[in-house]
Design an enzyme around this catalytic site. Structure first.
Site, short mmCIF file in Angstrom:
data_model
loop_
_atom_site.label_atom_id
_atom_site.label_comp_id
_atom_site.label_asym_id
_atom_site.label_seq_id
_atom_site.Cartn_x
_atom_site.Cartn_y
_atom_site.Cartn_z
N HIS A 108 0.82 -1.21 0.00
CA HIS A 108 0.00 0.00 0.00
C HIS A 108 0.85 1.26 0.00
CE1 HIS A 108 0.94 -0.57 4.24
NE2 HIS A 108 0.63 0.70 4.46
N ASP A 110 0.36 4.95 1.92
CA ASP A 110 -0.47 5.40 3.04
C ASP A 110 -1.56 6.38 2.60
OD1 ASP A 110 0.92 3.89 4.93
OD2 ASP A 110 2.44 5.45 5.17
N HIS A 265 4.74 0.04 0.34
CA HIS A 265 5.44 -0.74 1.36
C HIS A 265 4.55 -1.86 1.89
CE1 HIS A 265 3.38 2.52 3.48
NE2 HIS A 265 3.40 1.78 4.59
N ARG A 280 4.41 6.20 14.04
CA ARG A 280 4.39 6.70 12.65
C ARG A 280 3.84 8.12 12.61
NH1 ARG A 280 0.65 4.01 8.06
NH2 ARG A 280 -0.52 5.96 8.03
C1 SIN Z 1 2.73 0.91 7.90
O1 SIN Z 1 2.21 0.34 6.95
O2 SIN Z 1 2.67 2.12 8.06
C2 SIN Z 1 3.51 0.10 8.91
C3 SIN Z 1 4.79 -0.41 8.34
C4 SIN Z 1 5.53 -1.27 9.32
O3 SIN Z 1 5.05 -1.51 10.44
O4 SIN Z 1 6.63 -1.71 8.99
#
Ligand code: SIN
Length: 289
Positions: A108, A110, A265, A280
Site C-alpha cells: 500500500h 499510506d 510498502h 508513525r
Molecule cells: C505501515 O504500513 O505504516 C507500517 C509499516 C511497518 O510496520 O513496517
C-alpha cells in the site's frame, strides 16, 4: 529545473549508502532530534533520489519526531486509527506478543484514499523482535518504467478509485481490532472514495510513477470492480517485482522515511510471540497529478 533523480548528488551534511540497486538508501551523519533546515533540505533531496531512506541509532521524544516530520509539511492525523495518548499526530504501530496480525501487511501507499494523500511517512522503531518484522518497499517509478510503451500510454489516460473501506466499514473495524494491537476507532465513519490518476508525476522531479495499490484501489474510473480486477491484479504483481524492491531490517532507534508518492510498502508478519512497537507520523501531500 526539476530535481534529477538519476544524477549522483553531492551532499554536504550527510552520506547515503544505497541498500539495493533499485530503491532505498541508509543515511549517515544525521541526528533527527537536532535537525537543522540545511540538513533537512538534503534529507529531502535524498528522499527524492532514493524513494525511501533509513536512519540508524536515533533517540527521539514524540515532540522531536513531530518536529523532524514538520520540516516536510503539515502532518496528517489519521482519520481512523487511534493516536498515541497526548500526540494526535503520532500513530502507534504496535504488535503485542499475543496478537496474531500486524497492520500494513498488504502492499500500500499510506492513505491513498484521501483527496490529498500523504507525501511521506516517518516510522520510528521503539521495540523490535529478535528477528523478522522487516518492511519491504517497492519503487513505483521503476514499476512505471518497466511497462511497455503501449501500456504506459493507455494507463496515462486512466484514473482509479481508491477507498478506505477495508478500514472504515463497521465489520472490518471489529474484525481487524480483534486480532491486532494497533486499534481503529470503532465509531462509525462513512466510506471515503477518491479518484486519482493511475500514473502520477512527482512535481519536484517530473518523474512518473504507477499509483494503484492493492489495499485501497478498488476499480478504474468508469469500470466495474470485476472489469477492473484483471488489469489491477497485473499491475500489483508487476509493481512488486523483486528488482524494484528493498527490504529493511529494523533495529531499536531506526527510522524509515518513505515517499508515499514514489514507493509502496509491506510490513512482514513473521515474528509471532514477539513484540514490535513503532511510532508513525505522516506528512500531508498534494492532490496527485
Ligand atoms: C505501515 O504500513 O505504516 C507500517 C509499516 C511497518 O510496520 O513496517
Amino acid at each position: 529545473m526539476p530535481f534529477d533523480v538519476q544524477q549522483p548528488q553531492a551532499y554536504q551534511h550527510l552520506t547515503t549508502r544505497p541498500i539495493s540497486g533499485g530503491v532505498g538508501a541508509e543515511i549517515e551523519g544525521v541526528d533527527l532530534a537536532q535537525a537543522e533546515p540545511q540538513v533537512m533540505a538534503e534529507v529531502h533531496q535524498a528522499l527524492l533520489q532514493h524513494g525511501v531512506i533509513f536512519f540508524r541509532d536515533q533517540d527521539l521524544r514524540p515532540e522531536e519526531l513531530i518536529a523532524a516530520a514538520k520540516f516536510f509539511g503539515p502532518l496528517n492525523i489519521h482519520p481512523i486509527y487511534l493516536p498515541l495518548d497526548g500526540y494526535p499526530e503520532i500513530m502507534p504501530v504496535v504488535k503485542e506478543p499475543t496478537a496474531t496480525m500486524n497492520i500494513g501487511n498488504s502492499w500500500h501507499s499510506d492513505v491513498s484514499f484521501m483527496e490529498k494523500p500523504s507525501l511521506g511517512s516517518l516510522l520510528y522503531a521503539l521495540d523490535v523482535p529478535p528477528y523478522g518484522g522487516d518492511t519491504i518497499f517497492a519503487s513505483q517509478r521503476l514499476a512505471y518504467e518497466g511497462l511497455s510503451n503501449e501500456m504506459k500510454s493507455m494507463l496515462g489516460d486512466m484514473r482509479a478509485v481508491h477507498s478506505d473501506r477495508i478500514l472504515s466499514s463497521a465489520e472490518s473495524k471489529a474484525k481487524r481490532n480483534a486480532g491486532r494491537s494497533t486499534k481503529l476507532d470503532e465509531k462509525p465513519t462513512p466510506e471515503v472514495q477518491t479518484t486519482h490518476p493511475v500514473i502520477r508525476t512527482i512535481p519536484e522531479t517530473g518523474q512518473k510513477h504507477l499509483y494503484v495499490n492493492e489495499a485501497f484501489t478498488i476499480r478504474f474510473e468508469g469500470m466495474t470492480e470485476p472489469e477492473s480486477k484483471p488489469l489491477l491484479d497485473y499491475l500489483y504483481e508487476h509493481g512488486h517485482k523483486p528488482e524494484f524492491t528493498c527490504r529493511f531490517q529494523w533495529r531499536k532507534g531506526s527510522v524509515a522515511f518513505w515517499d508515499n508518492r514514489a514507493v509502496q510498502h509491506y510490513a512482514i508478519n513473521d515474528y509471532q510471540g514477539f513484540r514490535r512497537e513503532m511510532w508513525r507520523v505522516t506528512v500531508e501531500g498534494e492532490r496527485p497529478e
